[in-house]
Design a protein around this motif. Sequence first.
Motif, PDB file in Angstrom:
ATOM      1  N   SER A 167      55.109  16.538  35.372  1.00 30.62           N
ATOM      2  CA  SER A 167      54.836  17.354  36.536  1.00 30.62           C
ATOM      3  C   SER A 167      54.808  18.853  36.240  1.00 30.62           C
ATOM      4  CB  SER A 167      55.865  17.076  37.638  1.00 30.62           C
ATOM      5  OG  SER A 167      57.173  17.362  37.182  1.00 30.62           O
ATOM      6  N   VAL A 168      55.392  19.279  35.114  1.00 30.90           N
ATOM      7  CA  VAL A 168      55.452  20.703  34.795  1.00 30.90           C
ATOM      8  C   VAL A 168      54.691  21.055  33.526  1.00 30.90           C
ATOM      9  CG1 VAL A 168      57.702  20.830  35.910  1.00 30.90           C
ATOM     10  CG2 VAL A 168      57.574  20.639  33.422  1.00 30.90           C
ATOM     11  N   LYS A 169      54.214  20.076  32.814  1.00 22.62           N
ATOM     12  CA  LYS A 169      53.529  20.325  31.546  1.00 22.62           C
ATOM     13  C   LYS A 169      52.293  21.195  31.774  1.00 22.62           C
ATOM     14  CE  LYS A 169      52.366  17.913  27.261  1.00 22.62           C
ATOM     15  NZ  LYS A 169      52.289  16.578  26.609  1.00 22.62           N
ATOM     16  N   GLY A 170      52.160  22.231  30.952  1.00 24.91           N
ATOM     17  CA  GLY A 170      51.067  23.169  31.095  1.00 24.91           C
ATOM     18  C   GLY A 170      51.380  24.349  31.979  1.00 24.91           C
ATOM     19  N   ARG A 171      52.456  24.272  32.755  1.00 24.29           N
ATOM     20  CA  ARG A 171      52.866  25.361  33.635  1.00 24.29           C
ATOM     21  C   ARG A 171      54.177  26.005  33.197  1.00 24.29           C
ATOM     22  NH1 ARG A 171      54.263  24.351  38.678  1.00 24.29           N
ATOM     23  NH2 ARG A 171      54.864  22.157  38.306  1.00 24.29           N
ATOM     24  N   PHE A 172      55.099  25.208  32.678  1.00 24.07           N
ATOM     25  CA  PHE A 172      56.405  25.697  32.258  1.00 24.07           C
ATOM     26  C   PHE A 172      56.476  25.751  30.736  1.00 24.07           C
ATOM     27  CE2 PHE A 172      59.044  24.111  36.148  1.00 24.07           C
ATOM     28  CZ  PHE A 172      58.158  24.746  36.994  1.00 24.07           C
ATOM     29  N   ALA A 173      57.325  26.638  30.225  1.00 19.22           N
ATOM     30  CA  ALA A 173      57.564  26.736  28.794  1.00 19.22           C
ATOM     31  C   ALA A 173      59.045  26.981  28.538  1.00 19.22           C
ATOM     32  CB  ALA A 173      56.727  27.851  28.174  1.00 19.22           C
ATOM     33  N   GLN A 204      60.379  29.569  31.282  1.00 21.69           N
ATOM     34  CA  GLN A 204      59.335  30.355  31.919  1.00 21.69           C
ATOM     35  C   GLN A 204      58.533  29.438  32.824  1.00 21.69           C
ATOM     36  OE1 GLN A 204      58.591  33.774  31.665  1.00 21.69           O
ATOM     37  NE2 GLN A 204      57.216  33.279  33.372  1.00 21.69           N
ATOM     38  N   MET A 205      58.488  29.754  34.107  1.00 26.01           N
ATOM     39  CA  MET A 205      57.829  28.916  35.099  1.00 26.01           C
ATOM     40  C   MET A 205      56.658  29.689  35.697  1.00 26.01           C
ATOM     41  SD  MET A 205      61.123  27.168  36.984  1.00 26.01           S
ATOM     42  CE  MET A 205      61.668  28.740  37.676  1.00 26.01           C
ATOM     43  N   ASN A 206      55.458  29.198  35.462  1.00 22.64           N
ATOM     44  CA  ASN A 206      54.243  29.812  35.978  1.00 22.64           C
ATOM     45  C   ASN A 206      53.546  28.868  36.945  1.00 22.64           C
ATOM     46  OD1 ASN A 206      54.580  32.092  34.244  1.00 22.64           O
ATOM     47  ND2 ASN A 206      53.568  30.982  32.574  1.00 22.64           N
ATOM     48  N   SER A 207      52.649  29.421  37.738  1.00 20.99           N
ATOM     49  CA  SER A 207      51.878  28.631  38.708  1.00 20.99           C
ATOM     50  C   SER A 207      52.779  27.739  39.541  1.00 20.99           C
ATOM     51  CB  SER A 207      50.818  27.797  37.977  1.00 20.99           C
ATOM     52  OG  SER A 207      49.940  28.618  37.243  1.00 20.99           O
TER      53      SER A 207
END
Length: 120
Positions: free
Chosen positions: A62-68, A81-84
């Motif tokens: 659910s967070v892959k590609g948006r969080f790091a 780091q949470m984006n989008s």
Amino acid sequence: QVQLVESGGGLVQAGGSLRLSCAASGRIASINVMGWYRQAPGKQRELVASISALGGTNYADSVKGRFAISRDNTKNTVYLQMNSLKPEDTAVYYCNTDVYTTDYSNIISWGQGTQVTVSS
């Protein structure tokens, strides 16, 4: 034996970003896996992301590609780091560590939790 202090949560609009930090202190010899979990009201706690001592990462779909997730071993700190961000990301986020202590034991520690609220 080990204390985790979290910071960085807050209120953000959908599409915005936040960066969570978790600093570990105490009787630490080394830290193995570090990770982030989250729990929304009425829901079970779920794994968001984890990172190994050498930097290998794992993410919830659910967070892959948006969080790091990242870590700084010199500071015993893990970041998320949470984006989008989406409203469905709203939850209390908990830091988790697998620690090898100075008295030669392995323990699992949890942070106090930090609230992330994403408005629509």
